[in-house]
Design an enzyme around this catalytic site. Structure first.
Site, PDB file in Angstrom:
ATOM      1  N   ASN A 116      41.270  39.519  41.182  1.00 56.57           N
ATOM      2  CA  ASN A 116      41.110  38.079  41.442  1.00 56.57           C
ATOM      3  C   ASN A 116      41.011  37.235  40.175  1.00 56.57           C
ATOM      4  O   ASN A 116      40.165  36.357  40.075  1.00 56.57           O
ATOM      5  CB  ASN A 116      39.863  37.827  42.307  1.00 56.57           C
ATOM      6  CG  ASN A 116      39.981  38.441  43.674  1.00 56.57           C
ATOM      7  OD1 ASN A 116      41.091  38.708  44.136  1.00 56.57           O
ATOM      8  ND2 ASN A 116      38.869  38.688  44.323  1.00 56.57           N
ATOM      9  N   ALA A 162      41.412  47.416  50.694  1.00 57.23           N
ATOM     10  CA  ALA A 162      41.915  47.569  52.054  1.00 57.23           C
ATOM     11  C   ALA A 162      42.118  46.222  52.736  1.00 57.23           C
ATOM     12  O   ALA A 162      43.051  46.042  53.514  1.00 57.23           O
ATOM     13  CB  ALA A 162      40.952  48.431  52.871  1.00 57.23           C
ATOM     14  N   PRO A 215      39.402  50.186  46.321  1.00 56.33           N
ATOM     15  CA  PRO A 215      38.299  50.554  47.214  1.00 56.33           C
ATOM     16  C   PRO A 215      38.705  50.405  48.685  1.00 56.33           C
ATOM     17  O   PRO A 215      39.451  49.493  49.051  1.00 56.33           O
ATOM     18  CB  PRO A 215      37.208  49.543  46.866  1.00 56.33           C
ATOM     19  CG  PRO A 215      37.651  48.876  45.602  1.00 56.33           C
ATOM     20  CD  PRO A 215      39.141  48.949  45.605  1.00 56.33           C
ATOM     21  N   CYS A 274      36.019  39.332  40.306  1.00 57.64           N
ATOM     22  CA  CYS A 274      35.636  40.527  41.050  1.00 57.64           C
ATOM     23  C   CYS A 274      36.461  41.679  40.500  1.00 57.64           C
ATOM     24  O   CYS A 274      37.633  41.514  40.193  1.00 57.64           O
ATOM     25  CB  CYS A 274      35.934  40.309  42.527  1.00 57.64           C
ATOM     26  SG  CYS A 274      35.778  41.769  43.537  1.00 57.64           S
ATOM     27  N   MET A 298      33.248  51.635  53.375  1.00 56.14           N
ATOM     28  CA  MET A 298      32.264  52.654  53.022  1.00 56.14           C
ATOM     29  C   MET A 298      32.315  53.852  53.968  1.00 56.14           C
ATOM     30  O   MET A 298      31.567  54.815  53.767  1.00 56.14           O
ATOM     31  CB  MET A 298      30.859  52.046  53.024  1.00 56.14           C
ATOM     32  CG  MET A 298      30.434  51.423  54.321  1.00 56.14           C
ATOM     33  SD  MET A 298      28.846  50.575  54.119  1.00 56.14           S
ATOM     34  CE  MET A 298      28.688  49.791  55.720  1.00 56.14           C
ATOM     35  N   HIS A 341      44.396  45.095  45.861  1.00 59.51           N
ATOM     36  CA  HIS A 341      43.130  45.438  45.202  1.00 59.51           C
ATOM     37  C   HIS A 341      42.124  46.045  46.159  1.00 59.51           C
ATOM     38  O   HIS A 341      41.001  46.353  45.765  1.00 59.51           O
ATOM     39  CB  HIS A 341      42.533  44.213  44.518  1.00 59.51           C
ATOM     40  CG  HIS A 341      41.688  43.340  45.404  1.00 59.51           C
ATOM     41  ND1 HIS A 341      42.039  43.007  46.689  1.00 59.51           N
ATOM     42  CD2 HIS A 341      40.492  42.741  45.174  1.00 59.51           C
ATOM     43  CE1 HIS A 341      41.100  42.231  47.203  1.00 59.51           C
ATOM     44  NE2 HIS A 341      40.146  42.056  46.306  1.00 59.51           N
TER      45      HIS A 341
END
Length: 862
Positions: A710, A786, A758, A479, A761, A784
């Site tokens: 990952n 939240a 990231p 990922c 959204m 990597h």
């Protein structure tokens, strides 16, 4: 070591060997030797036992034997291979030095503070501060000092002002430097100088290499331990006073280091025999007796190991103006069995050239012995058959050997063992065909593999880059995220949000199941797995700059498509260029804040700018690969799994065939993931061209960076003051290398690696740069993302997808589109941690420094 019989002997640090089953009660206190890039030692972290398992005895053409289970991995020239996949005639790598049987030393004090009563108290304090006083026979520092004293006796000098000199080749001096550092002192750099010589009227030049230790405490300790002072030719030194009380493996540390400095290198004599390795020294007549005692004491030690030596030779030499001098010499008898015993138990230390040559000599002598043993067996059987009345012609047809040999065996009355055949190579010829690796291994062929029944087997795991425990299950899918910058501003996008989100949703495949941008076949998948983004470049889906702004330039070395199963490839061929489902997304964002203007400028970021974030991995191919290897791990390493605190930590020992296969498959899946994100970026560029009616080049839609999440990677980090190659497993983490690191793309090397984190959204994301403290605190890593606060099941109970979608659009002007309402509910902003707090911690720790913050404009999900 993996699944070996109880009597299999493990080579430990300091040239010791011990049956593997005896490590049960002490493995945590031991260091095993590991054949990685070089032969080195590593702590043992794990010991396991399996009861009553079928085992097989493997024998090589040079007589090496081991009993192991079918799944035991053997090193071969082509990588690790399980025993069950080996056949007679295949090559395996062996490390012929097997050391001396381990023995617990008698504990006694070698040096105490009273031995330094006449010295400056500061000197004593320098030794006590380094835990070198009192020095006992069981201290690890003493074992290192034994080597240093032995080598210095042969090729060292005591200088003025506390300077202690060692002379040798650069690679050997590096080993000496490492041992000096290990006991707490600081060695110099390696010095180099050209020297001119004249012998028998002939002049020649050489380059001399040396190092020095400038500590008076270090010098005084070496002298107290038996290193000779002054001119060695006039010294009355013998072996150190404590030598007789040491174990054989400790004596070997001293002797082999001395031999590394002074003994001749293995060399061809004649008739397929080697010269007798010799060590010599010159003393003045007054100290020649001490010199003879020194060599006699070494000979006595060697005799205890079953190694025969010649009588000590004594030669008168050209005397100096002041003294009559005597040359003394001791040799190792050159009988093959005797040399094999010497090279495989004592040999040379601090001299890689001699060590490599002794490994070649060992293999040559063992090969010659095996050939002679076979000929002796044939001779005996032929004589027995003839005595029983078998016709000579029938005997000749029975054996694959020349007829003259059979005739001489029957009628010639051969005395003793036969010689090797005339076409057997001499040593020099043999040396041209054998390549000794840096880790002192050589290839040899498997002679036989035979089942021998069931018995208990044992396994150890070591903390080393070649034999570490590589985590499985969490890393295959790679990922990751990539961010693409543009020259568009938020005002350019206003009014186009709905059109843009619909077009992206239509053109970028998402959701569960098949469907990708490229509908490839297995050959396509194979190329992608092997080449990464280079494949996309060749097929017009990338430009050169895309590769230069991608981690590892979009291709992982060590990728092995053959280790990815057919089932995984079948899943991947229909998903190449697709988002998938879950928390994977494509998000158009605007830059709301730039915290570091200089780094922001280097990254090409400014406030109100439009960027695109792509978050996805290797889809079903990676997931299937993970499952495939988890099953294999459960089958082959059940004993190891039972000792883990959580089955999710399932792992195979690095260095094992299974771990090597999985690492190759994982690297291939990483390549697949990079291509997957590249294809999505390519399609996104095309969508923007249609929506905004201009080329992507005009909109400067350039890759800022692609960073993997990952995954496990081999990297070099400092551990306990030493640079070590490690497997760094970043589950829930991402790489964050600081400015100046060579693995940071050249465009960002002055400021640090871009790090993309990231958020949800509804909360936005961050761009960081690798912080200065990351290498010290986190092996160059930071968070990597939240991270979730609740499960997907709980999220679907607490949120309704339609409501979330409507609220995001009406309250925050964020347009979201997904395959189902359930997907939106699973990814609702409330199910994630506060990304601002996650980034604040990273920034405060100095592992990832804030550069810019972004906020969603539109988002598509699977």
């Amino acid at each position: 070591m993996n699944c070996l019989a109880s009597d299999s002997e493990v080579l430990l640090e300091h040239g010791r060997r011990v049956p593997i089953e005896e490590l049960d009660a002490r493995f945590e206190d031991e260091r095993a030797m590991v054949a990685g890039n070089e032969l080195t030692s590593s702590p043992i972290q794990l010991f396991t036992e399996r009861e009553e398992t079928m085992v097989y005895e493997v024998e090589t053409e040079t007589g090496n034997r081991v009993t192991a289970t079918a799944d035991h991995p053997f090193a071969t020239p082509d990588g690790m291979t399980a025993l069950e996949d080996l056949a007679v005639g295949d090559e395996v790598l062996v490390q012929p030095f097997h050391g001396i049987e381990d023995e617990q030393p008698e504990e006694f004090t070698i040096l105490s503070e009273s031995d330094f009563d006449d010295e400056n108290p500061q000197l004593v304090r320098a030794l006590t501060d380094r835990d070198l006083l009192p020095l006992t026979s069981t201290d690890d520092a003493f074992d290192r000092l034994l080597k240093l004293v032995g080598f210095h006796t042969g090729d060292g000098a005591i200088g003025n002002g506390g300077q202690t000199w060692f002379y040798g080749e650069p690679e050997d001096l590096e080993s000496i430097r490492a041992d000096i550092r290990a006991i707490g002192f600081t060695p110099s750099k390696i010095y180099e100088r050209d020297r001119s010589h004249e012998i028998d009227g002939k002049s020649f030049d050489t380059t001399e290499y040396s190092i020095r230790a400038s500590s008076k405490a270090f010098q005084k300790m070496l002298l107290k331990l038996g290193a000779p002072s002054g001119r060695k030719i006039e010294s009355d030194f013998t072996t150190p006073w404590y030598f007789d009380r040491l174990t054989n493996w400790q004596k070997a540390l001293y002797a082999s280091a001395y031999f590394g400095a002074e003994m001749s290198v293995p060399a061809a004599q004649h008739d397929k025999n080697l010269y007798c390795p010799k060590v010599s020294q010159t003393r003045v007549a007054e100290t020649a007796g001490a010199g003879e005692r020194f060599l006699a004491e070494l000979a006595s030690f060697l005799e205890d190991l079953g190694i025969e030596t010649s009588r000590i030779e004594r030669f008168e030499t050209s005397s100096s103006a002041d003294h009559e001098t005597i040359r003394l010499r001791l040799g190792i008898k050159n009988d093959s069995e005797n040399l094999i015993q010497f090279f495989s138990t004592v040999g040379y230390r601090y001299n890689q050239k001699k060590r490599r040559k002794s490994v070649t000599a060992l293999q040559y002598l063992k090969t010659k012995k095996a050939v002679i043993d076979r000929r002796a067996t044939i001779a005996s059987e032929a004589k027995t058959m003839a005595d029983g009345g078998t016709a000579v012609s029938e005997i000749k047809s029975e054996f694959d050997i020349n007829e003259r040999f059979i005739e001489r065996s029957i009628w010639g009355g051969r005395k003793g063992r036969p010689r090797p055949p005339s076409d057997f190579p001499g040593f020099d010829e043999y040396c041209e065909t054998v390549s000794v690796r840096e880790n002192l291994t050589v290839p040899t062929r498997v002679e036989s593999i035979e089942p021998v029944g069931e018995e208990s087997v044992y396994d150890i795991g070591v903390a080393h880059d070649e034999h570490n425990f590589v985590a499985n299950g969490f890393v295959v899918s790679n990922c990751g995220v990539r961010m693409m910058t543009t020259n568009l501003t938020y005002s350019d996008v206003r009014g186009h949000e709905e059109e843009l989100v619909d077009a992206l949703f239509d053109d970028v495949p998402s959701g569960l199941g098949g469907g990708g941008i490229v509908e490839g076949d297995i050959d396509t998948v194979e190329e992608v797995l092997a080449r990464g983004v280079d494949w996309a470049l060749e097929h017009g889906y990338a430009v050169e700059d895309d590769l230069l702004h991608c981690e590892d330039e979009g291709m992982r070395e060590g990728a092995d498509p053959s280790k990815v199963t057919q089932k995984a490839k079948d899943r991947g061929k229909n998903q190449l260029g697709s988002l998938g489902s879950g928390n994977h997304f494509l998000e158009v964002q605007r830059v709301t804040d730039v915290f570091d203007g200089e780094v922001g400028e280097a990254f090409g970021l400014e406030e109100d700018q439009i960027v695109v974030l792509i978050h996805c991995g290797s889809r079903g191919l990676g997931h299937q690969t993970c499952n495939d290897y988890l099953r294999k791990i459960e089958q082959q390493h059940g004993g190891l799994l039972n000792q883990l605190p959580d089955k999710e930590l399932a792992a195979a020992p690095a260095g094992s065939q299974l771990a090597g296969d999985y690492y190759g498959a994982m690297n291939a899946a990483i390549n697949f993931a990079w291509v997957n994100r590249q294809l999505i970026m390519h399609r996104t560029r095309r969508v923007f061209e249609r929506v905004f009616d201009r080329s992507w080049e005009d909109m400067e839609m350039e890759l800022l960076y692609d960073v993997a999440h990952n995954i496990a990677k081999k990297e070099t980090h400092e551990v306990d003051g030493e640079q070590r190659e490690l497997y760094v497993h970043r589950k829930g983490a991402t790489r964050a290398f600081p400015a100046g690191h060579p693995d940071v793309p050249r465009a960002y090397r002055d400021v640090g690696q871009p790090v993309i984190i990231p958020g949800s959204m509804g909360a936005g994301s961050y761009v960081l740069c690798g912080g200065e403290a990351s290498m010290d605190l986190t092996f160059g890593s930071t968070a990597h993302g939240a991270g979730r606060l609740m499960s997907r099941t709980q999220a679907k109970q607490d949120y309704w997808g339609g409501d979330v979608q409507q609220e995001l659009q009406e309250q925050q002007q964020i347009y979201v589109k997904a395959q189902s309402g359930a997907t939106i509910a699973e990814e609702a902003p409330g199910v994630y941690k506060d990304v601002d707090e996650v980034v604040r911690v990273s920034d405060a720790l100095g592992i990832g420094d804030k550069v810019a913050r972004t906020f969603p404009v539109c988002n598509i999900k699977g």
